[in-house]
Design a protein around this motif. Sequence first.
Motif, PDB file in Angstrom:
ATOM      1  N   PRO A 122       0.797  -0.020  -6.815  1.00 14.70           N
ATOM      2  CA  PRO A 122       0.206   1.311  -7.058  1.00 14.70           C
ATOM      3  C   PRO A 122       1.265   2.375  -7.312  1.00 14.70           C
ATOM      4  CG  PRO A 122       0.243   0.861  -4.705  1.00 14.70           C
ATOM      5  CD  PRO A 122       0.751  -0.398  -5.383  1.00 14.70           C
ATOM      6  N   VAL A 123       2.056   2.203  -8.362  1.00 12.35           N
ATOM      7  CA  VAL A 123       3.204   3.084  -8.586  1.00 12.35           C
ATOM      8  C   VAL A 123       2.790   4.496  -8.985  1.00 12.35           C
ATOM      9  CG1 VAL A 123       4.782   1.179  -9.093  1.00 12.35           C
ATOM     10  CG2 VAL A 123       3.491   2.242 -10.964  1.00 12.35           C
ATOM     11  N   ALA A 124       1.706   4.630  -9.745  1.00  8.77           N
ATOM     12  CA  ALA A 124       1.278   5.961 -10.169  1.00  8.77           C
ATOM     13  C   ALA A 124       0.831   6.790  -8.966  1.00  8.77           C
ATOM     14  CB  ALA A 124       0.151   5.851 -11.197  1.00  8.77           C
ATOM     15  N   GLU A 125       0.048   6.167  -8.087  1.00 13.14           N
ATOM     16  CA  GLU A 125      -0.415   6.874  -6.885  1.00 13.14           C
ATOM     17  C   GLU A 125       0.755   7.236  -5.990  1.00 13.14           C
ATOM     18  OE1 GLU A 125      -3.395   6.134  -3.037  1.00 13.14           O
ATOM     19  OE2 GLU A 125      -3.232   4.627  -4.631  1.00 13.14           O
ATOM     20  N   SER A 185       0.826  -1.206   0.000  1.00 15.89           N
ATOM     21  CA  SER A 185       0.000   0.000   0.000  1.00 15.89           C
ATOM     22  C   SER A 185       0.858   1.253   0.000  1.00 15.89           C
ATOM     23  CB  SER A 185      -0.922   0.016   1.225  1.00 15.89           C
ATOM     24  OG  SER A 185      -0.176   0.247   2.410  1.00 15.89           O
ATOM     25  N   VAL A 186       0.298   2.334  -0.536  1.00 10.52           N
ATOM     26  CA  VAL A 186       0.982   3.619  -0.512  1.00 10.52           C
ATOM     27  C   VAL A 186       1.208   4.070   0.926  1.00 10.52           C
ATOM     28  CG1 VAL A 186       0.744   6.060  -1.111  1.00 10.52           C
ATOM     29  CG2 VAL A 186       0.095   4.294  -2.766  1.00 10.52           C
ATOM     30  N   ALA A 187       0.224   3.816   1.798  1.00 12.79           N
ATOM     31  CA  ALA A 187       0.340   4.217   3.202  1.00 12.79           C
ATOM     32  C   ALA A 187       1.515   3.520   3.882  1.00 12.79           C
ATOM     33  CB  ALA A 187      -0.956   3.903   3.943  1.00 12.79           C
ATOM     34  N   ALA A 188       1.754   2.254   3.533  1.00  9.46           N
ATOM     35  CA  ALA A 188       2.859   1.511   4.150  1.00  9.46           C
ATOM     36  C   ALA A 188       4.202   2.142   3.803  1.00  9.46           C
ATOM     37  CB  ALA A 188       2.827   0.059   3.687  1.00  9.46           C
ATOM     38  N   VAL A 189       4.311   2.645   2.579  1.00  6.79           N
ATOM     39  CA  VAL A 189       5.546   3.322   2.173  1.00  6.79           C
ATOM     40  C   VAL A 189       5.650   4.674   2.870  1.00  6.79           C
ATOM     41  CG1 VAL A 189       6.820   4.323   0.237  1.00  6.79           C
ATOM     42  CG2 VAL A 189       5.610   2.152  -0.053  1.00  6.79           C
ATOM     43  N   GLN A 190       4.576   5.413   2.901  1.00  9.41           N
ATOM     44  CA  GLN A 190       4.587   6.743   3.520  1.00  9.41           C
ATOM     45  C   GLN A 190       4.974   6.677   4.994  1.00  9.41           C
ATOM     46  OE1 GLN A 190       0.528   7.902   2.114  1.00  9.41           O
ATOM     47  NE2 GLN A 190       1.554   9.773   1.439  1.00  9.41           N
ATOM     48  N   GLU A 191       4.530   5.620   5.668  1.00 10.93           N
ATOM     49  CA  GLU A 191       4.842   5.479   7.086  1.00 10.93           C
ATOM     50  C   GLU A 191       6.340   5.320   7.342  1.00 10.93           C
ATOM     51  OE1 GLU A 191       2.564   2.171   8.390  1.00 10.93           O
ATOM     52  OE2 GLU A 191       0.626   3.213   8.235  1.00 10.93           O
ATOM     53  N   ARG A 192       7.068   4.816   6.342  1.00 12.85           N
ATOM     54  CA  ARG A 192       8.511   4.582   6.515  1.00 12.85           C
ATOM     55  C   ARG A 192       9.369   5.745   6.020  1.00 12.85           C
ATOM     56  NH1 ARG A 192      10.132  -0.732   7.611  1.00 12.85           N
ATOM     57  NH2 ARG A 192       8.349  -1.850   8.496  1.00 12.85           N
ATOM     58  N   LEU A 193       8.761   6.742   5.393  1.00 16.20           N
ATOM     59  CA  LEU A 193       9.543   7.871   4.895  1.00 16.20           C
ATOM     60  C   LEU A 193      10.193   8.638   6.036  1.00 16.20           C
ATOM     61  CD1 LEU A 193       7.207   9.341   2.121  1.00 16.20           C
ATOM     62  CD2 LEU A 193       9.392   8.164   1.773  1.00 16.20           C
ATOM     63  N   ARG A 194      11.452   9.013   5.828  1.00 13.62           N
ATOM     64  CA  ARG A 194      12.208   9.792   6.819  1.00 13.62           C
ATOM     65  C   ARG A 194      12.851  10.987   6.122  1.00 13.62           C
ATOM     66  NH1 ARG A 194      15.580   4.643   9.053  1.00 13.62           N
ATOM     67  NH2 ARG A 194      17.272   5.884   8.148  1.00 13.62           N
ATOM     68  N   ASP A 195      13.401  11.882   6.909  1.00 11.94           N
ATOM     69  CA  ASP A 195      14.084  13.042   6.331  1.00 11.94           C
ATOM     70  C   ASP A 195      15.290  12.622   5.497  1.00 11.94           C
ATOM     71  OD1 ASP A 195      12.279  14.742   7.500  1.00 11.94           O
ATOM     72  OD2 ASP A 195      13.542  15.195   9.242  1.00 11.94           O
ATOM     73  N   ASP A 196      15.882  11.468   5.849  1.00 11.68           N
ATOM     74  CA  ASP A 196      17.077  11.023   5.125  1.00 11.68           C
ATOM     75  C   ASP A 196      16.768   9.925   4.104  1.00 11.68           C
ATOM     76  OD1 ASP A 196      16.511   9.040   7.003  1.00 11.68           O
ATOM     77  OD2 ASP A 196      18.618   8.542   7.334  1.00 11.68           O
TER      78      ASP A 196
END
Length: 383
Positions: free
Chosen positions: A159-162, A130-141
Amino acid sequence: MAAYLDSAATTRVDPRVAEVVLHCMTEDFGNAGSRTHDWGTRAKRAVQQAREQLAAQVGSSPSELIFTSGATESNNIALLGLAAYGEKQGRRHIITSAIEHKAVIEPLEHLASRGFDVDFLSPGPSGRLSVAAVQERLRDDTLLVSLMHVNNETGVIQPVAELADHLRGTSTYFHVDAAQGFGKLTEDLRAPIDLISISGHKIGAPKGVGTLVIRRRGRDTVPLVPLMYGGGQERKLRPGTLPVPLIAGLAKATEIFERERDQWWAEAAAFRSRLVDALGKTKLHFNGDQEHAVPHILNVSFDGVDAEALIVQLKEIAAVSTGSACTSASYTPSHVLRGMGLPDSIAANGLRLSWFPDQIAELNVDELAAEIAEFQAGTAFLG
């Protein structure tokens, strides 16, 4: 002769493509870097036309596309070529999935050995992250997210486009391995993805040619450094004499697939429906989200059946595989199915059936299913 059900590994070169390739090998055989005669001029023109055509497919500028030997090389240039920038900027975090092709996993494992922090996310039994699963792991670095377009073993669409729309407003770059999705779901690749790896031999082009799309963000380009040196070809990122016949073949295959895609999709989906119905007489488990999958790849595990033994049993009827051709020599459980959290009884016995409509005209799906059911019953009896 057995029907060919391993099109996710490679496809037959379309005869119309072969004609173009042969012409460039025997008639317009010049070096695209030769500027002093007509043979070189014609070769250069063929390359430029191909570059324009392929870039248009994904909504990019021709200057944003370089030719490579295929998706594996493109992946390596994208992933390893960005490492120096990440080290310089102190951004060593990378997000990917546990079900990527080895052409992504192994370069990232190499970066991990150099001190990068790589998150291999599990998509769960659906095989769809899911896109949310990726967003949750985003960090400043976070330097990069690398996620495949279509899984080569299960056919599940990511869901690569989203995700591209969400990442475009950040400083994190986005790489997509589109080896299995290019041509079939090209519209997804028009999203603002920074780096796209494409391979020709999945759509009827020759083996040994592909592209890497390197999109600009405004005036800024992705800060890649070359992995090889020895010439100024391909924006100094990929030196070497351009394989004009293969490039022209890739362009022709793309043109044909674009023109015939709707018919291809309908025929591939119709065959999938017949195959699934026929397999209903067996005891099986479909691997991956069947609602978000391309129509020509099906991954199944048959209860109580060893996949390798079944492949041998079916060899006179159909050519099938247990997964990626790059790891087919290994009898360990599929890293894709394991990465989805499936038990070893399923992961070790996943069978991939993949087809192009023109390769399966002679296949009787009822005969195939009956052979599997008989083998399954015999296995259960012996057990």
